[in-house]
Design an enzyme around this catalytic site. Structure first.
Site, PDB file in Angstrom:
ATOM      1  N   CYS A  25       0.792  -1.238   0.000  1.00 26.84           N
ATOM      2  CA  CYS A  25       0.000   0.000   0.000  1.00 26.84           C
ATOM      3  C   CYS A  25       0.822   1.285   0.000  1.00 26.84           C
ATOM      4  CB  CYS A  25      -1.022  -0.007   1.136  1.00 26.84           C
ATOM      5  SG  CYS A  25      -0.460  -0.702   2.686  1.00 26.84           S
ATOM      6  N   ARG A  82       8.135 -10.558   5.526  1.00 28.54           N
ATOM      7  CA  ARG A  82       7.806 -10.234   6.912  1.00 28.54           C
ATOM      8  C   ARG A  82       8.670 -11.089   7.830  1.00 28.54           C
ATOM      9  NH1 ARG A  82       1.150  -9.598   6.395  1.00 28.54           N
ATOM     10  NH2 ARG A  82       1.266  -7.927   4.831  1.00 28.54           N
ATOM     11  N   GLN A 142       1.033 -11.599  -2.655  1.00 27.99           N
ATOM     12  CA  GLN A 142      -0.412 -11.477  -2.459  1.00 27.99           C
ATOM     13  C   GLN A 142      -1.081 -11.075  -3.770  1.00 27.99           C
ATOM     14  OE1 GLN A 142      -0.700  -8.542   0.756  1.00 27.99           O
ATOM     15  NE2 GLN A 142      -1.403 -10.146   2.127  1.00 27.99           N
ATOM     16  N   ASP A 184      -2.746  -8.634  -4.269  1.00 27.25           N
ATOM     17  CA  ASP A 184      -3.003  -7.392  -3.557  1.00 27.25           C
ATOM     18  C   ASP A 184      -3.541  -6.326  -4.504  1.00 27.25           C
ATOM     19  OD1 ASP A 184      -3.035  -5.881  -1.302  1.00 27.25           O
ATOM     20  OD2 ASP A 184      -0.891  -5.468  -1.244  1.00 27.25           O
ATOM     21  N   HIS A 190      -5.301  -2.099  -4.402  1.00 26.53           N
ATOM     22  CA  HIS A 190      -5.751  -0.919  -3.669  1.00 26.53           C
ATOM     23  C   HIS A 190      -6.576  -0.051  -4.605  1.00 26.53           C
ATOM     24  CE1 HIS A 190      -2.263  -2.311  -1.315  1.00 26.53           C
ATOM     25  NE2 HIS A 190      -3.035  -1.951  -0.301  1.00 26.53           N
ATOM     26  N   LYS A 224     -13.842  -2.707   8.336  1.00 26.31           N
ATOM     27  CA  LYS A 224     -13.384  -3.751   7.419  1.00 26.31           C
ATOM     28  C   LYS A 224     -14.382  -4.902   7.376  1.00 26.31           C
ATOM     29  CE  LYS A 224     -10.637  -6.152  10.950  1.00 26.31           C
ATOM     30  NZ  LYS A 224      -9.355  -6.821  11.262  1.00 26.31           N
ATOM     31  N   HIS A 262      -8.364  -1.394   0.724  1.00 29.08           N
ATOM     32  CA  HIS A 262      -7.384  -2.481   0.664  1.00 29.08           C
ATOM     33  C   HIS A 262      -8.153  -3.763   0.352  1.00 29.08           C
ATOM     34  CE1 HIS A 262      -4.200  -0.157   2.908  1.00 29.08           C
ATOM     35  NE2 HIS A 262      -5.278   0.474   3.338  1.00 29.08           N
TER      36      HIS A 262
END
Length: 746
Positions: A439, A468, A486, A488, A490, A570, A616
């Site tokens: 992000c 991570r 991911q 992922d 946005h 969320k 997200h």
């Protein structure tokens, strides 16, 4: 042995020695032969005597799980530690001096709208259940007050309230049941090891554990019987769970024998305030509760694993030992759980991944997966599936750097709140970090050029590599790794676009999960106590999310008040696999704060500046974790479109070898994953190996197929089948058949 390896070894052998039958374990002492000088009568008497002794030993033998010859279990052999009496003395003093609240009439409203009269600080939920029926009172485990607060059945109500009575089938009651069972386990551990208990929570997916500090003793599977036998006595005693509120000073006095409890009290309980403790039998422990009425509610208890851990989960702190357990109010439920666990062991993605040559891990790069060629095929297919959907749904794929200057993480807030979970290093005396999420980079990309309301929404998708810094002891196959990708994305949009964008994301999610055969449930997490932004902004966003969920899933979602992130509400999505296990994969989060931290702007229709909202969104979540969930869900039987071994061509005789190669080249050129077996082995052996390797189809060719330009298409055996389906097809027909399977995702 490392934590992860130790857990893996324990998980590989879920059925312990204690679960064998006595007949499997017993080794009868042979009858000693009499001396030659003894006559037959003496010899017979000796044999009879020995047989009687054997029978006596067998009768005295403990129940299933105890080896013959082992000392019979006696609770007296496991006395409580010395500190227990001091703990009880403080409890008794506080309980004796505690004052009861004012008694006054109250009204208790039940879910059907009816009401019951009660007395504050006297009437309990259990008494209300009894007034309805004794059967209900016997089956309920915990109460729920005013739709949110869980309450002990034997704890007096304090004011007018709405009351729900929850049985084991309610997820909240299950959590309470397993939390209470952890206290039974804790009491047994104190007796067995004279340890210092640390924390003993229920687990998200069922069951519980207790961490303990113990000196000069190591838990092994041989200890499980003693633990279970102690718990069985605790259950038979039906020890009531009692609650007491104590001051911070009294709590420290009560637990002064344990530096761990004192540290918890000192950090979590404010000066001058109170905390709750619970007692069952000799065990007293810090606990918010609530709990089941008494220990007799636990009808089935099983210890299945132990491992090492660290105090507060930090490897810098003391090493602890952890014992895992599971319990149920009905022995049949434990039997079902054990069956599912056995099936789960067969489906373990680590075992299947090795068996199918999909991936491996190496100690020189812990937590980072090596995907072998067949595993890479699946990994790439998953990403290709998502990329095809991106094109249909208006997403733009981007590529962002892996390494960023610490200034980026300071702007985003990760340096302050997430630094310990990142890989940090210096380059030319400047701190850099490997990105743990995409992000912040997407924010830089949005800010790179001037934006207009006409461009919004902008949907950036990114398969960037993330890192991570997970603790080594927490690394578990593909489900917990250090390096991953991911699906992922946005979405940068206006406040007015939140609702249609969320609607689109949920529609996307439904398509993805239905494709893979997952069912799912949804939870809306709303504004927490500590939040950033304006309340009205939160209220508007939550209202938009509720409206979308009501339209898409009327009555099929639930709300978690106060469980949202500090930066926005969320939607958490939990998928259920073939074994009815629940996993959180997708997350849909609204973020009002990151755009402000990065000072993101766009020009509105009236030429004023506006700040976008970020959504997200990840549906697979980690591709690695989704891979693991999927292989266990499918038991390694990949659907044709996703399979790394779609076809194998095998010749019946050497005379058909050239034609087999021709068939192989045909389907390889058509884009299928195809292999070739022209060895001199018999056809049954080739077929067996192909079945074992999970090829979807076998293309068998011989002289007949060579002359006619056909293939014998043998389908993979379906579960329960003994004879495979066979079809004779022209090459072109077979190709169209397989292409249709890919198209239909079957």
């Amino acid at each position: 042995m490392s934590d992860s390896k130790q857990q893996e070894e324990q998980q590989k052998n879920p059925v312990q020695e204690s679960e064998k039958t006595p007949e499997q374990k017993s080794e009868k002492t042979p009858v000693q032969k009499s001396a030659k000088s003894q006559d037959k009568k003496q010899q017979q008497n000796q044999q009879n005597k020995q047989q009687n002794q054997n029978q006596k030993n067998k009768n005295q033998q403990p129940k299933k799980g105890k080896q013959q010859g082992k000392t019979p279990f006696k609770i007296e052999n496991f006395p409580v530690p010395e500190y227990v009496q001091q703990r009880i003395d403080v409890w008794d003093r506080i309980k004796r001096d505690q004052k009861k609240g004012e008694e006054k009439p109250i009204k208790i409203t039940l879910p059907d709208g009816s009401s019951k009269d009660g007395i504050a600080h006297k009437t309990t939920p259990y008494e209300i259940a009894q007034s309805i029926s004794q059967g209900l009172a016997n089956s309920v485990l915990v109460a729920k007050i005013n739709d949110s607060l869980l309450w002990d059945l034997n704890r007096p109500l304090e004011s007018d309230c709405r009351l729900q009575l929850l049985k084991f089938d309610a997820p909240e009651a299950q959590k309470v049941f397993w939390h209470s069972s952890a206290h039974l386990l804790g009491q047994a551990l104190e007796r067995k090891y004279h340890c210092k208990l640390c924390v003993g929570p229920p687990l998200k997916d069922g069951g519980f554990y207790y961490d303990m500090a113990v000196v000069d003793k190591v838990v092994t599977s041989e200890d499980y019987d003693d633990i279970k036998n102690i718990v069985n006595i605790i259950v038979k005693e039906s020890q009531p769970f009692e609650r007491l509120e104590v001051s911070k000073e009294d709590a420290i006095e009560m637990f002064k024998y344990s530096k761990y409890k004192v540290e918890m009290i000192s950090k979590k309980v404010a000066d001058g305030s109170f905390c709750s403790v619970y007692r069952c039998g000799p065990l007293i422990d810090l606990c918010k509760g609530p709990h089941i009425p008494h220990t007799g509610k636990v009808k089935a208890f099983h210890v299945y694993q132990n491992s090492s851990s660290y105090w507060l989960g930090d490897a810098k702190n003391d090493a602890l030992q952890r014992v895992y357990g599971i319990s149920f109010p009905d022995p049949k439920q434990l039997k079902e759980w054990l069956n599912i666990r056995e099936e789960a062991e067969k489906r373990d993605h680590r075992k299947l991944g090795q068996k199918q040559s999909l991936f491996f891990f190496h100690p020189l790069s812990p937590g980072s997966c090596f995907f072998l060629p067949h595993g890479a095929r699946i990994y790439n297919k998953l990403q290709a599936f998502m990329r095809a959907e991106y094109q249909k749904r208006g997403y733009t794929e981007v590529v962002t750097p892996n390494i960023f200057n610490k200034e980026l993480w300071e702007i985003s807030g990760h340096w302050e709140n997430y630094k310990d979970d990142m890989f940090i290093f210096k380059c030319e005396d400047v701190d850099y970090g490997l990105k743990p999420m995409n992000c912040p980079g997407h924010c830089l990309m949005f800010k790179h050029e001037a934006r207009s309301y006409r461009e919004l929404p902008i949907r950036f998708a990114d398969f960037g590599v993330l890192h991570r810094n997970e603790l080594s002891g927490s690394l578990t196959g593909l489900t917990r790794v250090r390096k991953f990708q991911q699906d992922d994305a946005h979405i940068f949009c206006t406040h007015d676009q939140i609702k249609p964008e969320i609607f689109g994301v949920i529609d996307f999610m439904k398509h993805v999960y239905s494709t893979f055969g997952f069912s799912f449930s949804l939870e809306l997490s709303t504004r927490p106590e500590k939040f950033l932004g304006e309340i009205q902004t939160w209220n508007d966003a939550e209202a938009a999310l509720r409206e979308v969920l009501d339209l898409q899933f009327p009555g099929a979602w639930k709300e978690n008040p106060g469980d949202g992130a500090f930066y926005g509400p969320k939607i958490d999505v939990h998928v259920s696999d073939a074994l009815k296990r629940s996993f959180q994969c997708a997350t849909i989060q609204l973020d009002f704060q990151l755009p402000r931290r990065f000072e993101l702007k766009y020009v509105k229709s009236d030429q004023s500046e506006g700040t976008p909202v970020i959504i997200h969104r990840a549906l697979f979540g980690s591709v690695e974790r989704f891979f693991a969930i999927l292989i266990e869900h499918l038991a390694g039987r990949w659907p044709f479109w996703l399979s790394p071994r779609q076809l194998i061509v095998m010749s019946v005789a050497q005379s058909a070898e050239d034609y087999a190669r021709e068939v192989y080249n045909h389907f390889h050129s058509a884009g299928f994953y195809v292999d070739l077996d022209v060895s001199d082995r018999t056809l049954p052996k080739k077929v067996f190996d192909a079945e074992t390797s999970n090829y979807n189809f076998m293309l068998v060719v011989g002289e007949k197929e060579k002359k006619e330009g056909t293939v014998n298409v043998r389908h993979k055996l379906a579960e329960g089948e003994t004879k495979p389906k066979e079809e004779i097809k022209k090459l072109s027909e077979a190709e169209q058949f397989f292409l249709q399977l890919v198209k239909e995702f079957k």
